[in-house]
Write a protein that holds these residues in place. Structure first.
Motif, PDB file in Angstrom:
ATOM      1  N   PHE A   1       2.109  -8.174  -5.422  1.00  0.00           N
ATOM      2  CA  PHE A   1       1.059  -7.470  -4.713  1.00  0.00           C
ATOM      3  C   PHE A   1      -0.282  -8.169  -4.741  1.00  0.00           C
ATOM      4  O   PHE A   1      -1.214  -7.749  -4.114  1.00  0.00           O
ATOM      5  CB  PHE A   1       0.871  -6.068  -5.317  1.00  0.00           C
TER       6      PHE A   1
ATOM      7  N   LEU B   1      -4.922  -6.302  -8.454  1.00  0.00           N
ATOM      8  CA  LEU B   1      -4.954  -4.839  -8.411  1.00  0.00           C
ATOM      9  C   LEU B   1      -6.217  -4.368  -7.702  1.00  0.00           C
ATOM     10  O   LEU B   1      -7.262  -5.007  -7.785  1.00  0.00           O
ATOM     11  CB  LEU B   1      -4.936  -4.279  -9.838  1.00  0.00           C
ATOM     12  N   LEU B   2      -6.091  -3.252  -7.019  1.00  0.00           N
ATOM     13  CA  LEU B   2      -7.236  -2.713  -6.286  1.00  0.00           C
ATOM     14  C   LEU B   2      -8.053  -1.778  -7.174  1.00  0.00           C
ATOM     15  O   LEU B   2      -7.517  -1.145  -8.089  1.00  0.00           O
ATOM     16  CB  LEU B   2      -6.739  -1.920  -5.069  1.00  0.00           C
ATOM     17  N   ALA B   3      -9.318  -1.694  -6.848  1.00  0.00           N
ATOM     18  CA  ALA B   3     -10.157  -0.670  -7.487  1.00  0.00           C
ATOM     19  C   ALA B   3      -9.685   0.698  -6.970  1.00  0.00           C
ATOM     20  O   ALA B   3      -9.070   0.774  -5.901  1.00  0.00           O
ATOM     21  CB  ALA B   3     -11.613  -0.892  -7.107  1.00  0.00           C
ATOM     22  N   PRO B   4      -9.983   1.750  -7.722  1.00  0.00           N
ATOM     23  CA  PRO B   4      -9.489   3.070  -7.303  1.00  0.00           C
ATOM     24  C   PRO B   4      -9.864   3.428  -5.874  1.00  0.00           C
ATOM     25  O   PRO B   4      -9.044   3.953  -5.119  1.00  0.00           O
ATOM     26  CB  PRO B   4     -10.143   4.013  -8.305  1.00  0.00           C
TER      27      PRO B   4
ATOM     28  N   ALA C   1      -7.833   1.448  -3.450  1.00  0.00           N
ATOM     29  CA  ALA C   1      -6.449   1.921  -3.460  1.00  0.00           C
ATOM     30  C   ALA C   1      -6.313   3.205  -2.656  1.00  0.00           C
ATOM     31  O   ALA C   1      -5.347   3.388  -1.921  1.00  0.00           O
ATOM     32  CB  ALA C   1      -5.992   2.149  -4.900  1.00  0.00           C
ATOM     33  N   LEU C   2      -7.279   4.086  -2.783  1.00  0.00           N
ATOM     34  CA  LEU C   2      -7.216   5.350  -2.052  1.00  0.00           C
ATOM     35  C   LEU C   2      -7.363   5.125  -0.545  1.00  0.00           C
ATOM     36  O   LEU C   2      -6.689   5.790   0.253  1.00  0.00           O
ATOM     37  CB  LEU C   2      -8.315   6.299  -2.551  1.00  0.00           C
TER      38      LEU C   2
ATOM     39  N   TRP D   1      -6.537   2.390   1.036  1.00  0.00           N
ATOM     40  CA  TRP D   1      -5.254   1.786   1.433  1.00  0.00           C
ATOM     41  C   TRP D   1      -4.187   2.852   1.597  1.00  0.00           C
ATOM     42  O   TRP D   1      -3.457   2.888   2.589  1.00  0.00           O
ATOM     43  CB  TRP D   1      -4.831   0.748   0.392  1.00  0.00           C
ATOM     44  N   GLN D   2      -4.108   3.752   0.614  1.00  0.00           N
ATOM     45  CA  GLN D   2      -3.082   4.799   0.658  1.00  0.00           C
ATOM     46  C   GLN D   2      -3.264   5.690   1.880  1.00  0.00           C
ATOM     47  O   GLN D   2      -2.319   6.016   2.597  1.00  0.00           O
ATOM     48  CB  GLN D   2      -3.150   5.626  -0.627  1.00  0.00           C
TER      49      GLN D   2
ATOM     50  N   ARG E   1      -2.500   3.687   5.207  1.00  0.00           N
ATOM     51  CA  ARG E   1      -1.068   3.394   5.349  1.00  0.00           C
ATOM     52  C   ARG E   1      -0.279   4.652   5.661  1.00  0.00           C
ATOM     53  O   ARG E   1       0.624   4.661   6.496  1.00  0.00           O
ATOM     54  CB  ARG E   1      -0.527   2.778   4.052  1.00  0.00           C
ATOM     55  N   GLN E   2      -0.662   5.696   4.981  1.00  0.00           N
ATOM     56  CA  GLN E   2       0.044   6.969   5.123  1.00  0.00           C
ATOM     57  C   GLN E   2      -0.123   7.534   6.535  1.00  0.00           C
ATOM     58  O   GLN E   2       0.786   8.149   7.069  1.00  0.00           O
ATOM     59  CB  GLN E   2      -0.549   7.928   4.097  1.00  0.00           C
TER      60      GLN E   2
ATOM     61  N   LEU F   1      -2.419  12.578  -6.890  1.00  0.00           N
ATOM     62  CA  LEU F   1      -3.732  12.146  -7.347  1.00  0.00           C
ATOM     63  C   LEU F   1      -4.316  13.151  -8.340  1.00  0.00           C
ATOM     64  O   LEU F   1      -4.945  12.758  -9.324  1.00  0.00           O
ATOM     65  CB  LEU F   1      -4.673  11.982  -6.147  1.00  0.00           C
TER      66      LEU F   1
ATOM     67  N   VAL G   1      -7.551  11.711 -10.756  1.00  0.00           N
ATOM     68  CA  VAL G   1      -8.411  10.925  -9.859  1.00  0.00           C
ATOM     69  C   VAL G   1      -9.589  11.796  -9.459  1.00  0.00           C
ATOM     70  O   VAL G   1      -9.431  12.981  -9.145  1.00  0.00           O
ATOM     71  CB  VAL G   1      -7.621  10.470  -8.610  1.00  0.00           C
ATOM     72  N   ARG G   2     -10.783  11.215  -9.444  1.00  0.00           N
ATOM     73  CA  ARG G   2     -11.992  11.995  -9.174  1.00  0.00           C
ATOM     74  C   ARG G   2     -11.957  12.609  -7.779  1.00  0.00           C
ATOM     75  O   ARG G   2     -11.777  11.891  -6.794  1.00  0.00           O
ATOM     76  CB  ARG G   2     -13.227  11.111  -9.277  1.00  0.00           C
TER      77      ARG G   2
ATOM     78  N   ARG H   1     -11.177   9.767   2.074  1.00  0.00           N
ATOM     79  CA  ARG H   1     -10.475  10.426   3.181  1.00  0.00           C
ATOM     80  C   ARG H   1     -11.266  10.338   4.470  1.00  0.00           C
ATOM     81  O   ARG H   1     -10.707  10.375   5.557  1.00  0.00           O
ATOM     82  CB  ARG H   1     -10.235  11.907   2.852  1.00  0.00           C
TER      83      ARG H   1
END
Lengths: 317, 779
Positions: B250, B253-256, B259-260, B262-263, B266-267, B330, B335-336, B344
């Motif tokens: 991969f 690693l991504l920062a939080p 990552a969010l 990206w998620q 992608r979703q 999450l 996750v904060r 979002r």
């Protein structure tokens, strides 16, 4: 040892239902604590309060010294939690979800997750939606273990796992506990819990009916089976120090599960007219569970004295 | 198995599943129609201003139903896994697919019918809204809704996510228009959608594409319900086959936060791409509509597509995580919530910003004549569009968080946004809310979702969650109304008791002056050059007599201004011995005429006439107070003095005029729509010209309330019958109308009388008490 979990007088009331009716609990670090209870006893409610997903109606609760009502996120960052129906992103692959989750933890998460996935033999390149139920449970476990949490809270963790993996998982729980990690485990698999748990609590209708170290429970709880030659013959009461957990009558046999049995009682009863035979043995955890749930229910229905919570020590562990 | 029974049960199930959507649309349609009605009413039960917007509601509701029904009947069942169970029952897949199609088409027909019936109840100026409609366009809308329903159903069978299938309907909905454009175009240089196709060609493309959509829906449905196909592999799998080339590779690693993001992207990629296409289509249509002005249809499509895309982008910011409650992934990991919140919004807002910026750049470079397309728009247009987009997004994301079902969120969010825009525009027009206050309210929906993020992620959708949202919704509704509420609560208005007194005031019919024989042969000469004073007096006398005893034509003021100087002249000429008898007679006649004029004015229901009467009476008092007036005027003195001393009749006349003036004012006020309620006259006076207090904004209600209070003060003063020394009402009246009161007859020191510009200026001044003494004190 310091308490990892401390609960005092916890109550949770819903409309038309009292989920928890005043529970007290202390769990020390380095222990495997098993929470047992029938369906609807309040196990998941207790766990949801501990993880901050639900606010209690009354009482206090601290996890790792933190208040779940105010510091839920911090608790969840430091513990590993696997719920009874873990939410996973179906569109992610197994490796992807680990990589994604590693962003929220410190270094080393991904490597540990990978090790766990390899150990559980889950195909890393497959999407979550194509995994079996057991494989999903493994992924959820691997995610919970990967950041090496000091407290692991597992709600029905082995549900859906094959016996081999269940055994491996349980053994890993022991290893974790040996390194000083604490495990709080809710399960129906009593035979497995018996093999790994240090301390046991049985939750019945929102209250603990049993909370004690497992080995002491085994010694303290006995089953007396009385075979009656005269079914109408009356038996004398137990000693005041003896607590009846359950009572069953099947034909000419009467079976009692009791705590604190006076050893001479069996001999006294054998000599009574109408009594053919008295047999005493230690109960299994299964039998204790049944006695604490079904037995307690039948005692209450018959208007007999309700059993109080059995606490062989003030603080478990 | 009883096939008929099975079919009936299947139909029952589909109808029950569709029912909530129909009910929801019915309720929301009622809400929209009510809002349109309110904007066209006078807020007192008169709804004579039904508007064409009712027609748009009528068109919009079936359209929304067509968009949502496929997702409801197909995607939702797939998500809830009930489709799997349905397929496991002994029902053929053909029957399942056919039943869903037929039920959804039937339900669409029902929705069109109900919507049409609702529309039939509204009339614009007595005419049905069905009149003067282009039924070709209407048929095209109906056909397009059928196409959208079929295309939406096909997408729902094909795609996994209900919200993604809804979003894909947005760009697909314009395919018939595109096809008709392509077929009708004979100029390759014309851009897409530049042509307004004929209703017939549009209908043909809609029919053809609907046939295609129904075929696709059928095929995809059967595929979905049939056994899944597996590749034709004959060799057993090897362990190395299970490994993916890219497994565990991969990169860093991504920062939080990353990552969010990206998620989320992608979703929701299918969803985001579909809505991005909708946004681009909307802006493209807007540009086409600007260049090719004949294409009203295109402009409407532009508005629908762009607004729908923005709204659903807002909804997807939270609905994307609703599926299978996956937000708990999450939440379980601590996750904060605030990090989740803004990640979002990043992608949807970013898309809107990108499309908006691209459009601005594009329109800045394309020339329309000598100026760029961007500058050819009125500046208010892009500003309004930006504001609409912000409000639409903010409210849509609010709906996305509070709604559990993506379909309900998708269907209700456009209506909620329209209602919000309607409310905001009406607060500006009707309540006078300043724009800065509305700007202050804009972030409230974002604050609402931000504040509830913790509860939402933890699944604690309970009382706290709903109270939080309800409280902020109330704040959003109330804050724009604060200036209006401040006016209503702080500005004094006419008390209800006085309003009742005025409304129920009854007085005896006033007595008109006795008819005097007027020489009807006297004609006013065209020229102002009179032969002599006598002739002039004769003409004036006749004119005033006609005015007093006949229809009131011409200006009262003019007659007073002519009559009083004559009276003064005749009195002065009494010093001339040679003509004394003539002038005495004329003087007496002038006083009598003035007295009759006063009585005529007192009989009037116009307040201005009462004050004219006061002016004349003031003069008469002054005349009667002169030395030897009694001897000079003789019987005329007694008659005039008695009339002047009659304070009761004077007060009643004033009250009658106030009551009549207020009633007329109210009728004019409430006969107009709220935004047009600006009545500037009262009892013959022009209110606008008065020095009244104005608030910090032109608020009709503030004006109305203040004016009501001023009229109440006048009324209370009129009831008094005599002036109090330090009457607070007098001060308030003087403050409102902006004048200084006169207390005696000194105005008549001036050669011309004071023209009454404000009511009540001479009421209960000392001249009235002096007039009373004329009768009681003969000396």
């Amino acid at each position: 040892m310091s308490d990892v979990i401390s609960i005092k007088g916890l109550e949770v009331h819903f409309r038309g239902c009292d989920a928890l009716r005043g529970v007290d609990l202390s769990v020390s670090s380095g222990k495997v604590f098993a929470l047992l209870g029938e369906n609807g006893a309040g196990k998941t409610t207790l766990i949801r309060v501990m993880t901050g997903f639900l606010r209690q109606s009354a009482g206090e609760c601290t996890v790792l010294g933190l208040n779940p009502a105010r510091e839920a996120q911090e608790i969840r960052r430091r513990i590993g939690y696997v719920s009874d129906a873990p939410a996973l992103y179906e569109w992610m692959r197994v490796d992807e979800i680990g990589w994604f989750a590693s962003s929220f933890y410190s270094d080393g998460f991904l490597a540990q997750y990978r090790d766990a996935i390899d150990r559980f033999e889950v195909p890393a390149s497959r999407k979550i939606r194509y995994l079996s139920k057991g494989q999903r449970a493994k992924v959820a476990l691997a995610l919970a273990l990967a950041h090496d949490p000091e407290l692991l809270i597992l709600d029905e963790p082995t549900s859906g796992l094959d016996p081999l993996v269940r055994r491996e998982f349980l053994e890993s729980m022991l290893d974790r506990a040996a390194t000083g990690r604490t495990i709080f485990l809710s399960s129906h698999q009593i035979s497995e819990v018996e093999r790994v748990a240090d301390d046991i609590a049985i939750l019945h209708q929102g209250k603990f009916s049993v909370i004690a170290p497992l080995n002491e429970l085994r010694d303290a709880i006995s089953e007396i089976t009385v075979s009656m030659s005269d079914p109408l013959a009356a038996l004398p009461d137990f000693e005041a120090t003896t607590e009846v957990l359950s009572e069953q009558t099947e034909g000419r046999q009467r079976r009692f599960v009791v705590r604190g049995l006076v050893p001479e009682l069996a001999k006294q009863w054998e000599q009574r007219p109408g009594v053919a035979n008295v047999r005493v043995r230690h109960v299994t955890l299964d039998e204790l569970f049944v006695a604490c749930t079904r037995g307690a229910r039948s005692l209450e229905e018959n208007g007999k004295r309700k059993p109080s919570t059995i606490e062989l020590k003030k603080h478990v562990g | 198995m009883n096939q008929n029974l099975a079919l009936r049960r299947l139909v029952w199930k589909e109808v029950r599943q569709i029912q909530p959507l129909v009910v929801l649309l019915f309720v929301l349609g009622l809400l929209l129609h009510t809002l349109v009605l309110l904007s066209g009413s006078d807020w007192r039960g008169n709804f004579q201003y039904a508007q064409v917007q009712h027609f748009y509601v009528f068109l919009g509701l079936p359209g929304l139903f067509a968009v949502g029904v496929g997702a409801l009947l197909v995607s939702q069942e797939k998500e809830q896994r009930t489709m799997f169970w349905l397929a496991s029952l002994p029902i053929s897949p053909h029957r399942i697919v056919m039943t869903k199609l037929l039920i959804s088409l039937g339900a669409l027909a029902v929705v069109w019918t109900l919507s049409g019936l609702a529309l039939s109840t509204f009339k614009v100026q007595g005419e049905s809204l069905w009149l003067n409609r282009d039924f070709g366009s209407f048929a095209s809308w109906v056909m397009n809704s059928i196409f959208v329903l079929l295309a939406g159903t096909a997408l729902a069978w094909k795609l996994n996510s209900s919200f993604a299938s809804l979003a894909c309907v947005v760009p697909v909905a314009v395919l018939p228009l595109l096809a008709a454009n392509v077929l009708a175009s004979n100029d390759a240089r014309l851009p897409l959608f530049a042509i307004d196709p004929s209703p017939a060609s549009l209908l043909v493309t809609q029919l053809l594409l609907s046939a295609l959509a129904i075929g696709l829906a059928w095929r995809f449905g059967l595929q979905s319900l049939s056994a899944a196909r597996v590749p034709a592999i004959t060799k057993p799998a090897r362990p190395e086959d299970l490994k993916h080339a890219n497994t565990w590779n991969f990169g860093p690693l991504l920062a939080p936060q990353s990552a969010l993001v990206w998620q989320f992207t992608r979703q929701s990629r299918v969803l985001l791409v579909a809505l991005l296409a909708g946004l681009f289509l909307g802006t493209w249509f807007f540009v086409i509509g600007k260049f090719y002005r004949g294409t009203d249809l295109v402009v409407i499509w532009a508005a629908i597509l762009a607004l729908l895309a923005i709204i659903w982008l807002g909804v997807c910011s939270f609905q994307g995580d609703r599926l299978h409650n996956r937000i708990r992934f999450l939440a379980d990991r601590g996750v904060r919530p605030r990090t989740v919140w803004w990640t979002r919004h990043l992608a949807p807002l970013g898309m809107i910003a990108i499309v908006g910026t691209a459009w601005m750049v594009f329109s800045g470079t394309v020339m329309v004549g000598s100026i760029s397309l961007l500058l050819s728009f009125d500046p208010i247009v892009p500003i309004s569009l930006i504001c609409f987009a912000i409000v639409a997004y903010c409210f849509a994301q609010w709906v996305g968080q509070v709604t559990t079902s993506p379909i309900v969120a998708a269907v209700t969010s456009p209506i909620v946004v329209v209602a919000a825009l309607f409310y905001l525009s009406n607060t500006i027009m009707l309540l006078g809310t300043p724009v800065w206050l509305l700007v202050l309210c804009l972030p409230i929906p974002l604050i609402a979702t931000y504040g509830a993020m913790n509860l939402w992620m933890d699944g604690q959708i309970g009382i706290r969650f709903w109270l939080w949202h309800a409280g902020l919704l109330c704040a959003w509704l109330l804050i724009p109304a604060i200036p209006f509420l401040a006016v209503v609560s702080t500005i004094d208005s006419m008390p209800a008791s006085i309003a009742t007194e005025i409304a129920t005031f009854r007085s005896p019919s006033p007595s008109l002056p006795a008819r005097v024989n007027v020489d009807s042969t006297v004609v006013t000469p065209p020229s102002q050059h009179y032969v002599g004073l006598a002739e002039h007096w004769k003409v004036l006398q006749s004119d005033v007599s006609k005015y007093v005893h006949g229809p009131r034509e011409g200006l009262l003021l003019e007659r007073i201004q002519r009559l009083i100087p004559f009276a003064i002249l005749f009195r002065t000429n009494l010093q001339v011995p040679e003509e004394k008898s003539e002038h005495l007679q004329r003087y007496q006649q002038s006083i009598e005429l003035l007295t009759d004029l006063v009585r005529r004015c007192r009989a009037s229901s116009r307040l201005l006439d009462q004050d004219f009467a006061d002016v004349v009476e003031c003069f008469l008092v002054k005349e009667l107070l002169l030395p030897n007036a009694r001897q000079t005027l003789g019987a005329t003195f007694e008659t005039t003095a008695r009339q002047l001393a009659d304070r009761d009749s004077r007060a009643i006349a004033r009250q009658r005029a106030i009551a009549a003036g207020w009633q007329q004012y109210q009728q004019q006020y409430y006969s107009r729509r709220p935004a047009e309620r600006s009545v500037d006259s009262f009892g013959g006076y022009t209110i606008g010209g008065l020095n009244r207090k104005a608030g910090s904004f032109e608020n009709l209600v503030a004006r109305q309330r203040r004016f009501g209070r001023a009229v109440a003060d006048l009324w209370e003063l009129a009831k008094l019958r005599e002036q109090g020394a330090t009457d607070e009402r007098l001060r308030k009246i003087a403050d409102y109308w902006g004048y200084t009161r006169f207390n005696d007859t000194t105005p008549f020191v001036l050669p011309t009388p004071i023209i009454p510009r404000v009511p009540g200026r001479l009421w209960f001044a000392s001249w009235e008490s002096q007039a009373a003494k004329l009768v009681t004190d003969p000396q």
